[in-house]
Design an enzyme around this catalytic site. Structure first.
Site, PDB file in Angstrom:
ATOM      1  N   ALA A 119       0.834  -1.209   0.000  1.00  0.00           N
ATOM      2  CA  ALA A 119       0.000   0.000   0.000  1.00  0.00           C
ATOM      3  C   ALA A 119       0.869   1.261   0.000  1.00  0.00           C
ATOM      4  O   ALA A 119       0.357   2.355  -0.265  1.00  0.00           O
ATOM      5  CB  ALA A 119      -0.913  -0.003   1.222  1.00  0.00           C
ATOM      6  N   TYR A 149      10.862   3.145  -0.676  1.00  0.00           N
ATOM      7  CA  TYR A 149      10.286   1.797  -0.581  1.00  0.00           C
ATOM      8  C   TYR A 149       9.091   1.665  -1.530  1.00  0.00           C
ATOM      9  O   TYR A 149       8.974   0.696  -2.280  1.00  0.00           O
ATOM     10  CB  TYR A 149       9.871   1.560   0.877  1.00  0.00           C
ATOM     11  CG  TYR A 149       9.138   0.267   1.131  1.00  0.00           C
ATOM     12  CD1 TYR A 149       9.804  -0.959   1.111  1.00  0.00           C
ATOM     13  CD2 TYR A 149       7.771   0.266   1.430  1.00  0.00           C
ATOM     14  CE1 TYR A 149       9.119  -2.144   1.358  1.00  0.00           C
ATOM     15  CE2 TYR A 149       7.091  -0.911   1.678  1.00  0.00           C
ATOM     16  CZ  TYR A 149       7.774  -2.114   1.651  1.00  0.00           C
ATOM     17  OH  TYR A 149       7.094  -3.284   1.896  1.00  0.00           O
ATOM     18  N   ARG A 285      -4.620   5.765   6.121  1.00  0.00           N
ATOM     19  CA  ARG A 285      -4.601   4.802   4.996  1.00  0.00           C
ATOM     20  C   ARG A 285      -5.590   3.685   5.272  1.00  0.00           C
ATOM     21  O   ARG A 285      -5.650   3.155   6.376  1.00  0.00           O
ATOM     22  CB  ARG A 285      -3.199   4.214   4.829  1.00  0.00           C
ATOM     23  CG  ARG A 285      -3.150   3.143   3.750  1.00  0.00           C
ATOM     24  CD  ARG A 285      -1.745   2.607   3.557  1.00  0.00           C
ATOM     25  NE  ARG A 285      -0.856   3.585   2.972  1.00  0.00           N
ATOM     26  CZ  ARG A 285       0.466   3.590   3.133  1.00  0.00           C
ATOM     27  NH1 ARG A 285       1.035   2.693   3.893  1.00  0.00           N
ATOM     28  NH2 ARG A 285       1.206   4.502   2.537  1.00  0.00           N
TER      29      ARG A 285
HETATM   30  P1  NAD Z   1      10.291  -9.661   6.305  1.00  0.00           P
HETATM   31  O1  NAD Z   1      11.331  -8.601   6.445  1.00  0.00           O
HETATM   32  O2  NAD Z   1       9.931 -10.445   7.517  1.00  0.00           O
HETATM   33  O3  NAD Z   1      10.679 -10.683   5.149  1.00  0.00           O
HETATM   34  C1  NAD Z   1      11.448 -10.324   4.039  1.00  0.00           C
HETATM   35  C2  NAD Z   1      12.576 -11.333   3.922  1.00  0.00           C
HETATM   36  O4  NAD Z   1      13.377 -10.994   2.780  1.00  0.00           O
HETATM   37  C3  NAD Z   1      13.513 -11.319   5.132  1.00  0.00           C
HETATM   38  O5  NAD Z   1      13.556 -12.585   5.746  1.00  0.00           O
HETATM   39  C4  NAD Z   1      14.854 -10.925   4.563  1.00  0.00           C
HETATM   40  O6  NAD Z   1      15.963 -11.575   5.170  1.00  0.00           O
HETATM   41  C5  NAD Z   1      14.697 -11.348   3.107  1.00  0.00           C
HETATM   42  N1  NAD Z   1      15.687 -10.666   2.290  1.00  0.00           N
HETATM   43  C6  NAD Z   1      16.110  -9.375   2.382  1.00  0.00           C
HETATM   44  N2  NAD Z   1      17.100  -9.136   1.517  1.00  0.00           N
HETATM   45  C7  NAD Z   1      17.312 -10.313   0.865  1.00  0.00           C
HETATM   46  C8  NAD Z   1      18.239 -10.706  -0.140  1.00  0.00           C
HETATM   47  N3  NAD Z   1      19.132  -9.833  -0.632  1.00  0.00           N
HETATM   48  N4  NAD Z   1      18.197 -11.972  -0.591  1.00  0.00           N
HETATM   49  C9  NAD Z   1      17.314 -12.872  -0.075  1.00  0.00           C
HETATM   50  N5  NAD Z   1      16.414 -12.548   0.880  1.00  0.00           N
HETATM   51  C10 NAD Z   1      16.426 -11.291   1.350  1.00  0.00           C
HETATM   52  O7  NAD Z   1       9.012  -8.934   5.678  1.00  0.00           O
HETATM   53  P2  NAD Z   1       7.524  -9.475   5.472  1.00  0.00           P
HETATM   54  O8  NAD Z   1       6.660  -8.663   6.348  1.00  0.00           O
HETATM   55  O9  NAD Z   1       7.481 -10.946   5.576  1.00  0.00           O
HETATM   56  O10 NAD Z   1       7.265  -8.996   3.976  1.00  0.00           O
HETATM   57  C11 NAD Z   1       7.260  -9.883   2.870  1.00  0.00           C
HETATM   58  C12 NAD Z   1       6.994  -9.080   1.603  1.00  0.00           C
HETATM   59  O11 NAD Z   1       5.751  -8.385   1.716  1.00  0.00           O
HETATM   60  C13 NAD Z   1       8.042  -8.000   1.329  1.00  0.00           C
HETATM   61  O12 NAD Z   1       8.262  -7.895  -0.050  1.00  0.00           O
HETATM   62  C14 NAD Z   1       7.393  -6.741   1.848  1.00  0.00           C
HETATM   63  O13 NAD Z   1       7.903  -5.582   1.221  1.00  0.00           O
HETATM   64  C15 NAD Z   1       5.949  -6.996   1.505  1.00  0.00           C
HETATM   65  N6  NAD Z   1       5.015  -6.224   2.347  1.00  0.00           N
HETATM   66  C16 NAD Z   1       4.854  -6.531   3.673  1.00  0.00           C
HETATM   67  C17 NAD Z   1       3.955  -5.803   4.446  1.00  0.00           C
HETATM   68  C18 NAD Z   1       3.721  -6.104   5.895  1.00  0.00           C
HETATM   69  O14 NAD Z   1       2.860  -5.467   6.500  1.00  0.00           O
HETATM   70  N7  NAD Z   1       4.428  -7.049   6.506  1.00  0.00           N
HETATM   71  C19 NAD Z   1       3.249  -4.735   3.874  1.00  0.00           C
HETATM   72  C20 NAD Z   1       3.451  -4.431   2.525  1.00  0.00           C
HETATM   73  C21 NAD Z   1       4.317  -5.201   1.775  1.00  0.00           C
END
Ligand code: NAD
Length: 331
Positions: A119, A149, A285
Site C-alpha cells: 500500500a 520503498y 490509509r
Molecule cells: P520480512 O522482512 O519479515 O521478510 C522479508 C525477507 O526478505 C527477510 O527474511 C529478509 O531476510 C529477506 N531478504 C532481504 N534481503 C534479501 C536478499 N538480498 N536476498 C534474499 N532474501 C532477502 O518482511 P515481510 O513482512 O514478511 O514482507 C514480505 C513481503 O511483503 C516483502 O516484499 C514486503 O515488502 C511486503 N510487504 C509486507 C507488508 C507487511 O505489513 N508485513 C506490507 C506491505 C508489503
C-alpha cells in the site's frame, strides 16, 4: 519424479514468507525456500531451504531452477522507523532483488510469478487526512509514493506487467496493507506498529510501568490484516487469472491510539500513552476491497481483536522468555 507442483518462496526466512511456506506445504506443494537468513522463531517446513543473497544474479538463477511457480517476497524492509531512514539502501537492494529474480524466473521457464507489493505505492496526497477515503487500485496513478520503498515497489509492479506484455509470462501482483501476526519481528528496529505495541505492553506488564510511548499524536490511521488471511489471499490470487495489482488487507480503519487500547485490552492491562516525536508515515490509509471481493470472491475474515489477541499471546511469551526473569529481578 512425481507430478507434485514445485514452487519457490523467496523471503522464506521472513515473517509472511515463513507462514506462506507452511500454508503451501499444507496444500501439498513441494516448496523451496530462499532467504539470506533462516526463519528466526521456528524451523521451516520447506522441502529445501537455501541461504542465498538474491541481489546477485547467479543466486537468482540458482533459486529459480526447476520450479513451476515463484512467490516473490524477499525485500529489505521494516516498519516506519526503518523505511523512513534507509531510502538509498532500500531502493538499491530491492531493485536488484526484483530485477534479477524476475528475469531469472523467465529464463528458467517459470510459469507463474507472484510479486508482493505494498500500500506504500499509493500517492501521499491521497493520504493526508486521518479520516481518509479508502484506496482503490486505480488510485496508484499519477504516481507519488511517500518513500523510496514505495517507488521501488511501483517500478517492480510495472516490471511484472511488462513481462506479461512482452514475454507472455503470467504475473500476479498483490498490494499488502499492514500484515501482522505471530512469528514476525517484534524488536530491533524493523518491527511494525502492531508488534511494537504488543512488545511495549508486554514489557509494561513485566515492569509494572503503565506508560507506553506512541510516535506522534497517535491519531494516524491504518487497517491491519492478520497473516493467516494474508497467505490465503496470496494463494487465491496466484490461482486466479487476474493480472493487475490487487489490494490485500482489511478495510476496517483504526487509529494507532485505538490499536494501543486494543492490545492493552487483549493483555488485560491499563496503560497510559505518552506521545513522542517519531516517524508516522502518511496520516491515514485504508484499503478499498471492492476489487478484491470481486476478483477472489473472498476477503480477509479474521477479526482484528482475534488477530491481536493471538499476536499478543505469542509476543508476550517471547518478551517473557527474553526479559522476564531479568526485569522481575530488577523490579
Ligand atoms: P520480512 O522482512 O519479515 O521478510 C522479508 C525477507 O526478505 C527477510 O527474511 C529478509 O531476510 C529477506 N531478504 C532481504 N534481503 C534479501 C536478499 N538480498 N536476498 C534474499 N532474501 C532477502 O518482511 P515481510 O513482512 O514478511 O514482507 C514480505 C513481503 O511483503 C516483502 O516484499 C514486503 O515488502 C511486503 N510487504 C509486507 C507488508 C507487511 O505489513 N508485513 C506490507 C506491505 C508489503
Amino acid at each position: 519424479m512425481s507430478d507434485q507442483k514445485r514452487v519457490l518462496v523467496t523471503g522464506a526466512g521472513g515473517f509472511i514468507g515463513h507462514h506462506l511456506v507452511t500454508y503451501l506445504k499444507g496444500k501439498g506443494y513441494w516448496v523451496r525456500g530462499v532467504d539470506v537468513k533462516s526463519p528466526e522463531f521456528e524451523a521451516t517446513k520447506a522441502d529445501e531451504f537455501e541461504l542465498l543473497d538474491l541481489r546477485r544474479w547467479d543466486n537468482c538463477l540458482q533459486a529459480t531452477r526447476g520450479v513451476d511457480q515463484v512467490y516473490a517476497l524477499a525485500a529489505d524492509m521494516g516498519g516506519m522507523g526503518f523505511i523512513s531512514a534507509h531510502h538509498a539502501q532500500i531502493l538499491h537492494n530491492n531493485a536488484l532483488i526484483n530485477l534479477h529474480t524476475l528475469e531469472a524466473a523467465r529464463l528458467n521457464a517459470v510459469s507463474r510469478y507472484l510479486y508482493t507489493s505494498s500500500a506504500c505505492i499509493y500517492p501521499e496526497h491521497l493520504q493526508e487526512e486521518a479520516n481518509v477515503v479508502p484506496l482503490k487500485e486505480e488510485d496508484a496513478y499519477p504516481a507519488a509514493p511517500q518513500d523510496a520503498y514505495g517507488w521501488e515497489k511501483l517500478i517492480s509492479e510495472r516490471l511484472c506487467m511488462h513481462y506479461y506484455e512482452d514475454y507472455g509470462m503470467e504475473t500476479r501482483t498483490v498490494r499488502f496493507h499492514n500484515i501482522f501476526g505471530p512469528l514476525g519481528t517484534w524488536e530491533g528496529g524493523r518491527e511494525k506498529a502492531p508488534a511494537a505495541m504488543c512488545r511495549k505492553i508486554a514489557m509494561s506488564h513485566i515492569t509494572g510501568d503503565p506508560v507506553i510511548e506512541v510516535w506522534g499524536d497517535g491519531e494516524q490511521t491504518r487497517s491491519f490484516c492478520y497473516v493467516d488471511d494474508c497467505v490465503e489471499g496470496i494463494y487465491r490470487l496466484m490461482q486466479s487469472d487476474f493480472r493487475d495489482p490487487l489490494n490485500l488487507g482489511q478495510d476496517r480503519m483504526i487509529s494507532i491510539n485505538e490499536l494501543v487500547d486494543m492490545v492493552a485490552g487483549a493483555a488485560g492491562v491499563d496503560v497510559t500513552r505518552r506521545h513522542i516525536d517519531g516517524p508516522q508515515g502518511v496520516r491515514g490509509r485504508n484499503s478499498d476491497n471492492t476489487l478484491l471481493r470481486e476478483v477472489l470472491d473472498w476477503e480477509p475474515r479474521i477479526s482484528l481483536e482475534d488477530g491481536l489477541a493471538r499476536t499478543y499471546r505469542w509476543i508476550s511469551e517471547q518478551v517473557m522468555a527474553k526479559y522476564g526473569k531479568r526485569e522481575l529481578a530488577e523490579v
